[in-house]
Design a protein around this motif. Structure first.
Motif, short mmCIF file in Angstrom:
data_model
loop_
_atom_site.label_atom_id
_atom_site.label_comp_id
_atom_site.label_asym_id
_atom_site.label_seq_id
_atom_site.Cartn_x
_atom_site.Cartn_y
_atom_site.Cartn_z
N UNK A 64 0.82 -1.21 0.00
CA UNK A 64 0.00 0.00 0.00
C UNK A 64 0.85 1.26 0.00
N UNK A 65 0.45 2.28 -0.76
CA UNK A 65 1.21 3.52 -0.78
C UNK A 65 0.34 4.70 -1.19
N UNK A 66 0.81 5.87 -0.85
CA UNK A 66 0.36 7.13 -1.42
C UNK A 66 1.60 7.93 -1.75
N UNK A 78 -1.83 9.72 -15.88
CA UNK A 78 -1.37 10.59 -14.81
C UNK A 78 -0.37 11.61 -15.34
N UNK A 79 -0.19 12.68 -14.56
CA UNK A 79 0.79 13.70 -14.89
C UNK A 79 1.82 13.82 -13.78
N UNK A 80 2.99 14.29 -14.13
CA UNK A 80 4.01 14.54 -13.14
C UNK A 80 3.48 15.50 -12.09
N UNK A 81 3.65 15.14 -10.83
CA UNK A 81 3.15 15.97 -9.74
C UNK A 81 1.83 15.49 -9.16
N UNK A 82 1.11 14.62 -9.87
CA UNK A 82 -0.15 14.07 -9.33
C UNK A 82 0.11 13.29 -8.04
N UNK A 83 -0.80 13.42 -7.08
CA UNK A 83 -0.76 12.60 -5.88
C UNK A 83 -1.68 11.41 -6.11
N UNK A 84 -1.09 10.23 -6.11
CA UNK A 84 -1.84 9.01 -6.39
C UNK A 84 -1.66 8.03 -5.24
N UNK A 85 -2.49 7.01 -5.23
CA UNK A 85 -2.37 5.93 -4.25
C UNK A 85 -2.71 4.63 -4.95
N UNK A 86 -2.46 3.53 -4.26
CA UNK A 86 -2.77 2.23 -4.81
C UNK A 86 -1.97 1.15 -4.12
N UNK A 87 -1.74 0.06 -4.85
CA UNK A 87 -0.94 -1.02 -4.31
C UNK A 87 -0.16 -1.65 -5.44
N UNK A 88 0.86 -2.41 -5.09
CA UNK A 88 1.79 -2.93 -6.09
C UNK A 88 1.64 -4.44 -6.24
N UNK A 104 11.13 5.42 -3.20
CA UNK A 104 10.65 5.48 -4.59
C UNK A 104 10.21 4.09 -5.02
N UNK A 105 9.14 4.02 -5.80
CA UNK A 105 8.66 2.75 -6.31
C UNK A 105 8.13 2.92 -7.73
N UNK A 106 7.99 1.81 -8.41
CA UNK A 106 7.30 1.77 -9.70
C UNK A 106 6.01 0.99 -9.52
N UNK A 107 4.97 1.40 -10.24
CA UNK A 107 3.68 0.73 -10.09
C UNK A 107 2.92 0.79 -11.41
N UNK A 108 2.26 -0.31 -11.80
CA UNK A 108 1.40 -0.24 -12.98
C UNK A 108 0.31 0.81 -12.79
N UNK A 109 0.06 1.59 -13.82
CA UNK A 109 -0.98 2.63 -13.75
C UNK A 109 -2.33 2.04 -13.36
N UNK A 110 -2.59 0.82 -13.82
CA UNK A 110 -3.89 0.19 -13.57
C UNK A 110 -4.14 -0.11 -12.10
N UNK A 111 -3.09 -0.04 -11.29
CA UNK A 111 -3.22 -0.33 -9.86
C UNK A 111 -3.18 0.94 -9.01
N UNK A 112 -3.32 2.10 -9.66
CA UNK A 112 -3.26 3.39 -8.96
C UNK A 112 -4.53 4.19 -9.21
N UNK A 113 -4.76 5.19 -8.36
CA UNK A 113 -5.86 6.12 -8.56
C UNK A 113 -5.46 7.49 -8.05
N UNK A 114 -6.03 8.54 -8.64
CA UNK A 114 -5.83 9.89 -8.13
C UNK A 114 -6.48 10.02 -6.76
N UNK A 128 -6.22 0.46 -0.02
CA UNK A 128 -6.40 -0.38 -1.21
C UNK A 128 -6.35 -1.87 -0.90
N UNK A 129 -5.33 -2.34 -0.21
CA UNK A 129 -5.20 -3.78 0.04
C UNK A 129 -6.40 -4.33 0.80
N UNK A 130 -6.78 -3.66 1.88
CA UNK A 130 -7.89 -4.19 2.68
C UNK A 130 -9.21 -4.15 1.93
N UNK A 131 -9.44 -3.10 1.15
CA UNK A 131 -10.70 -2.98 0.43
C UNK A 131 -10.77 -3.99 -0.72
N UNK A 132 -9.68 -4.15 -1.45
CA UNK A 132 -9.66 -5.11 -2.55
C UNK A 132 -9.79 -6.55 -2.02
#
Length: 355
Positions: A64-66, A78-88, A104-114, A128-132
């Motif tokens: 889990x991250x933001x 997404x754009x540079x500077x966007x604050x996103x969250x999700x899971x990897x 720093x991390x890399x994450x598929x866009x499909x696993x993130x949200x604004x 994200x993890x608990x809800x999914x």
């Protein structure tokens, strides 16, 4: 602010224990992925238990991250500077770039949200993890109707064992939204009032020697038995296990879910990630096994996640979020507490950077 190296990370090695490391190079996103500067990362039992129970180790811990987007592809959503969250993603031989407990991390866009205005960043880092996981259990494995599509029949009883866990509180709110009633839950007595506020009908102290008999009597009194749906969100291997206790409370024909693998074939195990195959190697098995992808299930769970985020703070919420400072030793202690089934009611996140 430009990315800087070296940077800290929490590693899970062969000994299944968290340790502090420094990374020398930034993660390299693959096509379809974004590079993120982590602002907060959420602590989950899976951060360590995926090593001990599923063989996912020798990698950076955390899912889990933001964070803030610092690099995208030209056609990114997404754009540079966007604050996103999700899971990897998860898997055996999980690339280190996917660990959330690093700067720093890399994450598929499909696993993130604004991250929307109604969702605090610290809460976004642990939702994200608990809800999914809860959505996979409730709407895919137990096949409850989606909240915006219908309701369960009247007197559809549901039992959650260990409802004060992160997955438990999520499952409680999602089951309520699907029309489950009555909802019986177990938890320590100090947490009963909050669980009633979140939608529980009756709460039971799990440590009472006659708790099974108490639940059976309550089901009979409500005229809603025998219970046909249950969810062991505690995932304890004690004797008797939380799965054993759950099974004793429900009908022999009940659909039962547990957050950990069970030898009892009546139990299904939900996953936070179902959009791709997941290879695991439980220690009791001689060779790895592959859990096949369930694409439709993944799509349904993501729809539920976005439903919950849109209504966050009203119809869905995390009861309490504790934010840790930057001390790595405290960070690792909290990871172990979560894996051992302890900790506070609610979630724990870590503010980055840590040291």
């Amino acid at each position: 602010m430009a990315p800087s190296t070296p940077y800290p990370r929490i590693w899970i090695g062969d000994d299944d224990k968290p340790s502090f490391q420094t990374a020398q190079e930034l993660p390299k996103p693959s096509p379809g992925e974004v590079l993120v500067e982590v602002l907060y990362s959420g602590i989950n039992p899976a951060d360590i238990k995926h090593a001990t129970l599923l063989g996912i180790k020798n990698t950076v811990a955390g899912y889990d991250f933001c964070g803030r987007v610092i690099q995208t592809e030209p056609n990114s959503i997404f754009q540079k500077g966007d604050v996103i969250a999700g899971y990897t993603p998860t898997n055996l031989k999980r690339p280190t770039k996917y660990g959330a407990h690093q700067s720093y991390l890399a994450c598929p866009e499909s696993m993130c949200f604004l991250v929307p205005e109604n969702l605090p960043q610290s809460h976004a880092a642990c939702v994200t993890v608990i809800t999914m996981t809860a959505a996979d259990a409730i709407f895919n494995l137990l096949k409850f109707p989606l909240p915006w599509e219908g309701r369960l029949p009247p007197k559809t009883a549901f039992l959650i064992w260990g409802a004060s866990t992160g997955v438990g509180t999520s499952a409680l709110q999602l089951a309520k939204a699907a029309g489950a009633d009555p909802i019986f839950v177990t938890a320590s007595k100090a947490r009963h009032s909050r669980l009633l506020e979140l939608g529980a009908t009756r709460c039971f102290e799990y440590s009472q020697p006659d708790v099974v008999e108490q639940i059976q009597a309550a089901v009979k009194e409500a005229g809603a038995g025998p219970v046909q749906y249950a969810f062991d969100t505690a995932g304890s291997y004690s004797t008797p296990s939380t799965a054993d206790l759950t099974a004793r409370c429900v009908a022999n024909t009940a659909a039962i879910v547990s957050v950990v693998l069970r030898k009892d074939k009546r139990f299904l195990m939900p996953l936070a990630t179902t959009d791709s195959d997941v290879e695991i190697h439980p220690p009791e098995l001689p060779v790895p096994i592959t859990i096949p992808a369930r694409k439709d299930a993944s799509d349904r769970a993501y729809r539920v996640l976005h439903w919950a985020i849109k209504r966050y703070g009203k119809e869905f919420k995390i009861p309490n979020v504790k934010v840790l400072g930057g001390d790595a030793q405290e960070f690792m202690e909290q990871l172990q507490i979560a894996a051992d089934g302890g900790g506070q009611f609610g979630r724990v996140v870590v503010k980055h950077p840590f040291h």
